[in-house]
Motif scaffolding. Structure first.
Motif, mmCIF file in Angstrom:
data_model
loop_
_atom_site.group_PDB
_atom_site.id
_atom_site.type_symbol
_atom_site.label_atom_id
_atom_site.label_comp_id
_atom_site.label_asym_id
_atom_site.label_seq_id
_atom_site.Cartn_x
_atom_site.Cartn_y
_atom_site.Cartn_z
ATOM 1 N N PRO A 127 43.268 25.716 43.453
ATOM 2 C CA PRO A 127 43.381 26.802 42.468
ATOM 3 C C PRO A 127 43.274 28.152 43.161
ATOM 4 N N ASP A 128 43.923 29.131 42.583
ATOM 5 C CA ASP A 128 44.020 30.442 43.216
ATOM 6 C C ASP A 128 42.681 31.165 43.189
ATOM 7 N N ALA A 129 42.457 31.986 44.219
ATOM 8 C CA ALA A 129 41.219 32.770 44.286
ATOM 9 C C ALA A 129 41.310 34.054 43.471
ATOM 10 N N VAL A 130 42.533 34.457 43.089
ATOM 11 C CA VAL A 130 42.726 35.756 42.447
ATOM 12 C C VAL A 130 43.024 35.615 40.961
ATOM 13 N N ALA A 131 44.020 34.792 40.625
ATOM 14 C CA ALA A 131 44.517 34.746 39.252
ATOM 15 C C ALA A 131 43.457 34.350 38.222
ATOM 16 N N PRO A 132 42.671 33.258 38.424
ATOM 17 C CA PRO A 132 41.696 32.904 37.390
ATOM 18 C C PRO A 132 40.668 33.994 37.144
ATOM 19 N N MET A 133 40.176 34.620 38.210
ATOM 20 C CA MET A 133 39.159 35.655 38.027
ATOM 21 C C MET A 133 39.752 36.908 37.415
ATOM 22 N N ALA A 134 41.022 37.225 37.728
ATOM 23 C CA ALA A 134 41.663 38.380 37.115
ATOM 24 C C ALA A 134 41.754 38.216 35.605
ATOM 25 N N ILE A 135 41.869 36.974 35.145
ATOM 26 C CA ILE A 135 41.927 36.706 33.706
ATOM 27 C C ILE A 135 40.528 36.524 33.132
ATOM 28 N N ALA A 136 39.691 35.738 33.809
ATOM 29 C CA ALA A 136 38.384 35.375 33.255
ATOM 30 C C ALA A 136 37.458 36.575 33.124
ATOM 31 N N ARG A 137 37.570 37.553 34.054
ATOM 32 C CA ARG A 137 36.663 38.704 33.993
ATOM 33 C C ARG A 137 36.931 39.566 32.764
ATOM 34 N N ARG A 138 38.088 39.429 32.129
ATOM 35 C CA ARG A 138 38.371 40.173 30.915
ATOM 36 C C ARG A 138 37.728 39.527 29.706
ATOM 37 N N LEU A 139 37.235 38.314 29.862
ATOM 38 C CA LEU A 139 36.707 37.544 28.753
ATOM 39 C C LEU A 139 35.196 37.397 28.876
ATOM 40 N N ALA A 140 34.571 37.010 27.770
ATOM 41 C CA ALA A 140 33.117 36.815 27.757
ATOM 42 C C ALA A 140 32.801 35.400 28.214
ATOM 43 N N VAL A 141 33.063 35.113 29.491
ATOM 44 C CA VAL A 141 32.819 33.788 30.049
ATOM 45 C C VAL A 141 31.365 33.706 30.506
ATOM 46 N N PRO A 142 30.662 32.613 30.214
ATOM 47 C CA PRO A 142 29.282 32.465 30.702
ATOM 48 C C PRO A 142 29.201 32.636 32.211
ATOM 49 N N SER A 143 28.106 33.222 32.669
ATOM 50 C CA SER A 143 27.990 33.628 34.070
ATOM 51 C C SER A 143 28.045 32.438 35.027
ATOM 52 N N ARG A 144 27.492 31.292 34.635
ATOM 53 C CA ARG A 144 27.504 30.153 35.559
ATOM 54 C C ARG A 144 28.930 29.653 35.786
ATOM 55 N N ILE A 145 29.747 29.648 34.747
ATOM 56 C CA ILE A 145 31.139 29.234 34.901
ATOM 57 C C ILE A 145 31.868 30.200 35.822
ATOM 58 N N LEU A 146 31.643 31.501 35.622
ATOM 59 C CA LEU A 146 32.272 32.497 36.496
ATOM 60 C C LEU A 146 31.855 32.304 37.946
ATOM 61 N N THR A 147 30.566 32.063 38.166
ATOM 62 C CA THR A 147 30.076 31.885 39.532
ATOM 63 C C THR A 147 30.713 30.668 40.194
ATOM 64 N N VAL A 148 30.785 29.554 39.471
ATOM 65 C CA VAL A 148 31.367 28.335 40.034
ATOM 66 C C VAL A 148 32.849 28.538 40.329
ATOM 67 N N LEU A 149 33.583 29.145 39.401
ATOM 68 C CA LEU A 149 35.017 29.367 39.611
ATOM 69 C C LEU A 149 35.269 30.312 40.774
ATOM 70 N N GLU A 150 34.469 31.379 40.845
ATOM 71 C CA GLU A 150 34.664 32.330 41.938
ATOM 72 C C GLU A 150 34.285 31.706 43.275
ATOM 73 N N GLY A 151 33.192 30.952 43.302
ATOM 74 C CA GLY A 151 32.809 30.288 44.539
ATOM 75 C C GLY A 151 33.838 29.272 44.983
ATOM 76 N N GLU A 152 34.395 28.524 44.031
ATOM 77 C CA GLU A 152 35.456 27.570 44.364
ATOM 78 C C GLU A 152 36.661 28.278 44.959
ATOM 79 N N GLY A 153 37.069 29.393 44.334
ATOM 80 C CA GLY A 153 38.234 30.127 44.833
ATOM 81 C C GLY A 153 38.027 30.692 46.228
ATOM 82 N N LEU A 154 36.767 30.976 46.576
ATOM 83 C CA LEU A 154 36.496 31.516 47.904
ATOM 84 C C LEU A 154 36.643 30.480 49.007
ATOM 85 N N VAL A 155 36.347 29.215 48.698
ATOM 86 C CA VAL A 155 36.254 28.194 49.745
ATOM 87 C C VAL A 155 37.445 27.248 49.754
#
Length: 496
Positions: A127-155
């Protein structure tokens, strides 16, 4: 870019178009990334416009490093460490599992050799490191989900790119040694992590020694490129090194970087990331004309079957892995059982749904060599078409559905409550800071500081405390800090 394409006018047009698309996206209330990809898709077939071919080395060496580094710097090291297990299960385990599932689908459904199927699997697995976070940060996503998705995209890009290199080698040689590949994989990971930490330590020391905001920002802008390029030239991917350097700076930056420089850095890096993301998404859509050339080599039925089969495999396999990796380890007998409580199924579903592919997959597909031992690389154009189809289906289809899915799962309310709690903790911390300042004023008064200055500063701090206390009480109903900020803007305008 192609050799006949004027570089400067095209570069200007791409940046200008991405800026205009941002305005359109804001008016339509759509994610910026999706609008750019669709716009690029349309522009690719406009008669008279030059054909723009994305150079894989341009993205890997010039555009990807700053995005990875800023994501690492912007991520909470504490959150990354607390969620290391799910992050690594996704970034390594899910990528390998998806690559194998895609290779099996390509072999049994499309008739590809296993080695070529693994090339396709490595291309579409991360999964892309940019596209999901560019969309998810506009939404009220729980912080743990954001952290896991962002960490996954980094590695996960590092896992996929290393696997991609091994798969290309298997196609060229006809086989691959699993023990040797595993040892090489481990050596690359350890080496890149060590080099990334070294670069993080070195750059922070140099920036502290420079003690000049402009010089520090110059070193900061150079850091991701130096950290990425050196491992890349030595046979690694550079991704893990860049991420490690960013995480180290995130963890230790406040001890070495002056507040004025950090404030300046927010604006500089914000502009850099904004421009790069816009260019990346627009260039992704503009590759449609290159991808369309696959229609001349393969029939419509074969192309449709390939696109649907691989897209379905990529989406379904991610759900299977996420739910299995989340809940099965908690069913194992002791002492192998995972002891921490399982997250709600809605969290797992959201993580499984947010498997959006992006530019790294496209870059990997475009970097497949045209020929192999003098013969055309097998199924190259089909791989390119399937990759583009997966990107479009996940980015546009799943990306547009994210707000609806978030609401249906009830996670939007969770995210809003977390935002209120975070604001409440921030206000409490600010009140604690004011109390510390008042205590220090009492000490200075006893030490003989001028009474008029003490009285003035005490009034100012008490006014701040009263305002913050009111904010803390009324936070659920309104946000006095925001209202106060708007009123202060009006006063500044009056002063001007």
């Amino acid at each position: 870019m192609g050799p006949v394409t004027p570089l400067l006018p095209i570069s200007f047009g791409v940046v200008a178009t991405s800026a205009v698309a941002a305005l359109v996206a804001r008016r339509l209330r759509l994610p910026h990334s999706i609008v750019l990809v669709v716009l690029g898709l349309g522009l690719a077939f406009v008669p008279g416009l030059p054909r723009i071919v994305l150079d894989p080395q341009l993205v890997l060496m010039l555009l990807l490093p700053p995005l990875l580094y800023t994501s690492g710097v912007g991520m909470s090291w504490r959150g990354f460490r607390a969620n290391l297990r799910p992050i690594m299960l996704l970034a390594v385990g899910c990528v390998l599992f998806t690559a194998f599932a895609v290779a099996a689908t390509a072999h049994f459904v499309l008739g590809m050799p296993w080695s070529v199927g693994f090339v396709l699997g490595a291309v579409v697995s991360p999964p892309d490191a940019v596209a999901p976070m560019a969309i998810a940060r506009r939404l009220a996503v729980p912080s743990r989900i954001l952290t896991v998705l962002e960490g996954e995209g980094l590695v996960n890009d590092a896992t996929a790119l290393i696997l991609f290199t091994f798969a290309l080698g298997a196609v060229a040689s006809g086989s691959v040694s699993l023990p040797r590949a595993g040892a090489t994989f481990a050596a690359i990971i350890v080496g890149e992590l060590a080099f990334g930490l070294f670069m993080g330590v070195a750059t922070l020391r140099i920036r502290k020694w420079a003690d000049d905001p402009q010089v520090e920002m110059a070193f900061a802008l150079l850091t991701p490129f130096a950290t990425f390029w050196i491992p890349e030239m030595l046979g690694g991917s550079g991704v893990l090194a860049t991420v490690a350097a960013g995480l180290y700076v995130s963890w230790n930056g406040p001890r070495f970087i002056a507040p004025a420089t950090r404030l300046q850095g927010f604006f500089v890096w914000g502009l850099v990331v904004y421009l790069i993301e816009g260019v990346v998404f627009l260039l992704t859509g503009l590759q449609a004309r290159t991808v369309a050339e696959s229609f001349a080599e393969h029939g419509a039925f074969e192309l449709s079957l390939a696109a649907i089969a691989i897209c379905a495999a990529v989406i379904v396999v991610r759900f299977i892995w996420v739910f299995s990796a989340t809940y099965l380890p908690r069913m194992l007998p002791m002492p192998f059982r995972v002891k921490e409580p399982a997250p709600p199924w809605q969290y797992s579903f959201m993580i499984g749904f947010t498997g959006i592919r992006g530019v790294v997959s496209l870059v990997a597909a475009l970097s497949i060599p045209l020929t192999l031992d003098g013969e055309p690389f097998p199924y190259r154009r089909l791989i390119l078409l399937v990759t583009f189809s997966v990107i479009l289906m996940t980015l546009v289809g799943q990306g547009l559905s994210l707000p609806w899915v978030l609401r249906r799962l009830g996670l939007a309310d969770v995210g809003l409550r977390e935002a209120v709690d975070a604001k409440r903790r921030e206000v409490a911390a600010r009140i604690g800071g004011v109390d510390a300042a008042l205590s220090r004023l009492d000490e200075l008064e006893r030490d003989g500081a001028p009474p008029p200055a003490i009285a003035s500063l005490r009034r100012h701090q008490l006014d701040r405390r009263t305002h913050l206390a009111a904010t803390h009480i009324d936070l659920d109903e309104r946000n006095p800090v925001a209202e106060d900020a708007m009123l202060q803007v009006e006063l500044v305008e009056a002063e001007r």
